[in-house]
Design a protein around this motif. Structure first.
Motif: not given
Length: 89
Positions: A60-64, A67-69, A73-76
């Protein structure tokens, strides 16, 4: 204009990513497979459950984090595409 883009991005894209993560990825892909590798004949089920819980928490930690990364990337990339953030030349 950047503040409008950021608000729309957070309201739409981030919300959709979070809903997919919480509604599909975690309950179906992680929780459903948390007991993979556990031996049913194991007499020490308490240790087995602790290991399973640890693997689930790490997954779950790796997936979250991913998701944040991905969201960053999408926002930038979206801001660069729309000319709201200049790239270094």
């Amino acid at each position: 204009h950047a503040c409008l883009y950021t608000g729309a991005f957070m309201a739409i894209v981030s919300n959709l990513r979070y809903q997919v993560l919480q509604g599909i990825i975690e309950p179906i892909l992680i929780e459903q497979h948390q007991y993979i590798g556990n031996n049913k004949t194991n007499t020490n089920t308490n240790t087995s459950n602790k290991i399973s819980g640890l693997i689930k928490a790490i997954a779950i930690l790796v997936v979250r984090i991913g998701n944040g990364l991905l969201g960053s990337m999408l926002a930038i990339m979206g801001m660069q595409y729309l000319g709201l953030q200049q790239t270094k030349s």
